[in-house]
Design a protein around this motif. Structure first.
Motif, mmCIF file in Angstrom:
data_model
loop_
_atom_site.group_PDB
_atom_site.id
_atom_site.type_symbol
_atom_site.label_atom_id
_atom_site.label_comp_id
_atom_site.label_asym_id
_atom_site.label_seq_id
_atom_site.Cartn_x
_atom_site.Cartn_y
_atom_site.Cartn_z
ATOM 1 N N VAL A 1 9.933 -21.055 -25.430
ATOM 2 C CA VAL A 1 10.144 -19.797 -24.709
ATOM 3 C C VAL A 1 9.812 -19.993 -23.231
ATOM 4 N N ARG A 2 8.708 -20.669 -22.946
ATOM 5 C CA ARG A 2 8.327 -20.930 -21.556
ATOM 6 C C ARG A 2 9.406 -21.734 -20.838
ATOM 7 N N ARG A 3 9.929 -22.772 -21.497
ATOM 8 C CA ARG A 3 10.996 -23.581 -20.893
ATOM 9 C C ARG A 3 12.277 -22.757 -20.682
ATOM 10 N N HIS A 4 12.596 -21.930 -21.669
ATOM 11 C CA HIS A 4 13.802 -21.101 -21.576
ATOM 12 C C HIS A 4 13.706 -20.132 -20.393
ATOM 13 N N LEU A 5 12.552 -19.477 -20.271
ATOM 14 C CA LEU A 5 12.375 -18.530 -19.165
ATOM 15 C C LEU A 5 12.378 -19.262 -17.828
ATOM 16 N N ALA A 6 11.797 -20.461 -17.791
ATOM 17 C CA ALA A 6 11.808 -21.234 -16.547
ATOM 18 C C ALA A 6 13.231 -21.670 -16.207
ATOM 19 N N ASP A 7 14.024 -22.043 -17.206
ATOM 20 C CA ASP A 7 15.420 -22.411 -16.974
ATOM 21 C C ASP A 7 16.217 -21.223 -16.449
#
Length: 119
Positions: free
Chosen positions: A79-85
């Protein structure tokens, strides 16, 4: 000349065997001792195998109990990576784009590639 005659009562017996004292124990004692040591060794080996199996079982159940925590950690990381992307995409393009034609969630896959090393 008179002939020599044996003494009265005869000659003493001739010792033709070696008179060596017996060294060590009787073979039966060695056999019992060896059987005792082997029995103790097999008993200890059995205990060690039992303890090894118990530790392996405990390790397996510890890993099984950790699976939900590890899965939750992986989900939070995704989720953190997705939001950062999404944030990086919005910063670069100025708008959010849709990659898929549906709203169904598709689990992202990350391919880790080694950095190119120049010599």
């Amino acid at each position: 000349m008179p002939q020599d005659m044996p003494p009265a009562g005869g000659y003493s017996p001739i010792q033709y065997r070696r008179n060596l004292p017996a060294r060590g124990f009787r073979p039966f004692v060695y056999l019992v001792g060896m059987a005792t040591v082997m029995t103790y060794g097999f008993w200890r080996a059995g205990q060690g195998i039992r303890e090894h199996n118990e530790l392996a079982r405990e390790k397996m159940w510890a890993r099984i109990y950790l699976i939900p925590a590890l899965q939750a950690e992986e989900d939070r990381d995704q989720v953190r990576r997705h939001l950062a992307d999404k944030a990086r995409e919005k910063e670069l393009l100025g708008t959010e784009t849709k990659v898929y034609n549906s709203d169904r969630f598709v689990r992202p896959t990350f391919a880790v590639t080694p950095e190119h090393v120049t010599k």
